[in-house]
Write an enzyme that holds these catalytic residues in place. Sequence first.
Site, PDB file in Angstrom:
ATOM      1  CG  ASP A  30      -1.908   0.748   0.981  1.00 54.26           C
ATOM      2  OD1 ASP A  30      -3.146   0.303   0.834  1.00 54.26           O
ATOM      3  OD2 ASP A  30      -1.869   2.119   1.056  1.00 54.26           O
ATOM      4  CE  LYS A  35      -5.410   2.098   4.254  1.00 49.91           C
ATOM      5  NZ  LYS A  35      -5.801   2.342   2.964  1.00 49.91           N
ATOM      6  CB  THR A 124     -16.206  -2.942  -8.010  1.00 46.95           C
ATOM      7  OG1 THR A 124     -16.331  -3.824  -6.847  1.00 46.95           O
ATOM      8  CG2 THR A 124     -17.445  -2.874  -8.738  1.00 46.95           C
ATOM      9  NE  ARG A 154     -22.412 -10.823   3.826  1.00 48.74           N
ATOM     10  CZ  ARG A 154     -23.145 -11.411   4.706  1.00 48.74           C
ATOM     11  NH1 ARG A 154     -24.116 -11.509   5.125  1.00 48.74           N
ATOM     12  NH2 ARG A 154     -22.275 -12.576   5.021  1.00 48.74           N
ATOM     13  CD  GLU A 155     -17.412  -1.576   4.517  1.00 48.84           C
ATOM     14  OE1 GLU A 155     -17.546  -0.732   5.299  1.00 48.84           O
ATOM     15  OE2 GLU A 155     -16.909  -1.172   3.374  1.00 48.84           O
ATOM     16  CB  CYS A 268     -19.916  -1.675  -2.336  1.00 54.55           C
ATOM     17  SG  CYS A 268     -18.426  -1.709  -1.490  1.00 54.55           S
TER      18      CYS A 268
HETATM   19  C1  UGA Z   1     -22.063  -4.786  -0.485  1.00 54.04           C
HETATM   20  C2  UGA Z   1     -22.535  -6.155  -1.001  1.00 54.04           C
HETATM   21  O1  UGA Z   1     -23.570  -6.676  -0.243  1.00 54.04           O
HETATM   22  C3  UGA Z   1     -21.332  -7.198  -0.893  1.00 54.04           C
HETATM   23  O2  UGA Z   1     -21.823  -8.506  -1.605  1.00 54.04           O
HETATM   24  C4  UGA Z   1     -20.664  -6.721  -1.946  1.00 54.04           C
HETATM   25  O3  UGA Z   1     -19.339  -7.440  -1.916  1.00 54.04           O
HETATM   26  C5  UGA Z   1     -20.151  -5.116  -1.487  1.00 54.04           C
HETATM   27  O4  UGA Z   1     -21.148  -4.335  -1.271  1.00 54.04           O
HETATM   28  C6  UGA Z   1     -18.999  -4.686  -2.447  1.00 54.04           C
HETATM   29  O5  UGA Z   1     -19.121  -4.286  -3.565  1.00 54.04           O
HETATM   30  O6  UGA Z   1     -17.733  -4.813  -1.891  1.00 54.04           O
HETATM   31  P1  UGA Z   1     -21.537  -3.626   1.914  1.00 54.04           P
HETATM   32  O7  UGA Z   1     -21.478  -2.466   1.278  1.00 54.04           O
HETATM   33  O8  UGA Z   1     -20.519  -4.159   2.792  1.00 54.04           O
HETATM   34  O9  UGA Z   1     -21.592  -4.958   0.717  1.00 54.04           O
HETATM   35  O10 UGA Z   1     -22.988  -3.719   2.663  1.00 54.04           O
HETATM   36  P2  UGA Z   1     -24.387  -4.247   2.541  1.00 54.04           P
HETATM   37  O11 UGA Z   1     -24.556  -5.365   3.741  1.00 54.04           O
HETATM   38  O12 UGA Z   1     -24.577  -5.020   1.206  1.00 54.04           O
HETATM   39  O13 UGA Z   1     -25.589  -3.027   2.945  1.00 54.04           O
HETATM   40  C7  UGA Z   1     -25.611  -2.097   2.134  1.00 54.04           C
HETATM   41  C8  UGA Z   1     -26.245  -1.020   2.570  1.00 54.04           C
HETATM   42  O14 UGA Z   1     -27.696  -1.569   2.277  1.00 54.04           O
HETATM   43  C9  UGA Z   1     -26.598  -0.652   4.045  1.00 54.04           C
HETATM   44  O15 UGA Z   1     -26.480   0.586   4.306  1.00 54.04           O
HETATM   45  C10 UGA Z   1     -27.713  -1.365   4.829  1.00 54.04           C
HETATM   46  O16 UGA Z   1     -27.836  -0.808   5.767  1.00 54.04           O
HETATM   47  C11 UGA Z   1     -28.658  -1.351   3.516  1.00 54.04           C
HETATM   48  N1  UGA Z   1     -29.587  -2.385   3.540  1.00 54.04           N
HETATM   49  C12 UGA Z   1     -29.354  -3.499   3.508  1.00 54.04           C
HETATM   50  C13 UGA Z   1     -30.743  -2.062   3.727  1.00 54.04           C
HETATM   51  O17 UGA Z   1     -31.305  -0.565   3.708  1.00 54.04           O
HETATM   52  N2  UGA Z   1     -31.933  -2.949   3.718  1.00 54.04           N
HETATM   53  C14 UGA Z   1     -31.636  -4.360   3.535  1.00 54.04           C
HETATM   54  O18 UGA Z   1     -32.629  -4.984   3.560  1.00 54.04           O
HETATM   55  C15 UGA Z   1     -30.365  -4.571   3.478  1.00 54.04           C
END
Ligand code: UGA
Length: 451
Positions: A30, A35, A124, A154-155, A268
């Site tokens: 990095d 970091k 991505t 997912r985070e 994301c």
């Molecule tokens: C997302 C994808 O879920 C991952 O599969 C992907 O690898 C990742 O982006 C990425 O591109 O790196 P992430 O951003 O960690 O993962 O978060 P999510 O768990 O997908 O949640 C995204 C947002 O949607 C959050 O703000 C969450 O609160 C919201 N959310 C989720 C809702 O408002 N309703 C739901 O039913 C689910």
Amino acid sequence: MRISVIGCGYLGAVHAACMASLGHQVIGLDVDEAKVASLNSGVPPFYEPGFAELLDEQLAGGRLEFTTDPGRIAQAQIHFIAVGTPQLAGRYAADLSYVRAAVQTLIENVDTSKGPAVIAGKSTVPVGTARHIQDLCDESGNDLIVVWNPEFLREGFAVTDTVHPDRIVYGLPDDQDRAEVGRKLLDECYAELLATGIPRLLTNHPTAELVKVAANSFLATKISFINAMAQLCDATGGDVTQLAEAIGYDDRIGKKFLRAGVGFGGGCLPKDIRAFMARAGELGVDEALTFLREVDAINLRQRDKAVEMASNLLGGRFVGHKVAVLGAAFKPNSDDLRDSPALEVAQQIWSRGADLVITDPAAADALRSKLPNLNVVGTVAEAVAGADVVLLLTEWQEYRDLDPVELRAMVRTPNIIDGRNVLDPQRWLDAGWTYRGMGRLAGPAAARAQV
Ligand code: UGA
């Protein structure tokens, strides 16, 4: 195997540690010295459950190291690109400057005199990037084989998702011989995971790139769909949580990602759907993705809606009122503030003159340095003391578990906005609160709907 990971953020640092846990010798590269120093001393520069322990374990085992020196990656057989591709300022398109820099570093530093090496792209990227990178490598004369290997973690679940992915995708180069070399090297790298039966899909570069943005677009669409239904419920006296449960029993629809609320955020989903629309425009097929504009618009409206709900509860005026916001991160178990719905709602309310106090179990420090003007406090008790309205905007478990009776004694006016629809409305009503969910009934109407 000897492996390098370029870019050590949420994705790269976790990937590096997980690859070390599979028995590989891993070096994370990095440009950020702070970091790298932090990771080398076993201190994660971000909040990710389970990562600190894994990092400690792998550093101690001697298979993992982080560096700023690109010369150190020369002998690795696989080089994962895990740098960020954020949204360009003022545009929908993705900023590819970090990817370009990573590729340049690889071309200049990887030694392929004893045989080819693989560049495995995890970031991505807009469709077409992998082929372009392959062309650049070919022009350089360095024997680098590009395989696009998107990441779906997912985070908050990054470690589990990396070592137990639900699928592994290889986007292979068009040249059959090189594709075969690339496949073999990645199969060797992931051997332990593949042995457990995780599906592995072999495809070409553009399909693999599209798989990633298609998955995130689908997830974003699901969330906006249910938020649109929440608006219909609000307009008609329906209840979106019951609606989601009822449609979710149909396993063609499923229950996941149908939680209505203040919508999606993070580093994301929002930027990926925008970059996807921008790329479709460049390719002359923008109409195919026009619906994503609406997905984005519905999502952003939910934030405005939460602000308006708070305003209505305060008689249309924020000035002179104390507002408590619980949650700042874009989702629980994360300290990530990027495009966070909670934070945007808080900022809008603050800019309309409220005496706003915000708290978050993990993101408070990041918030203080990012927005020093906001009044950030460490506990719920400090946040809600004397409040006229409380907004729950990130559904941390400790906020879900709040006792409405205890909290009632701390606030000035018992108004609660449940921006994630995670509280039991009846409990809050019984404790004397005015409860507002997103597309959700409360009170006698809810009781009737249960029957
Ligand atoms: C997302 C994808 O879920 C991952 O599969 C992907 O690898 C990742 O982006 C990425 O591109 O790196 P992430 O951003 O960690 O993962 O978060 P999510 O768990 O997908 O949640 C995204 C947002 O949607 C959050 O703000 C969450 O609160 C919201 N959310 C989720 C809702 O408002 N309703 C739901 O039913 C689910």
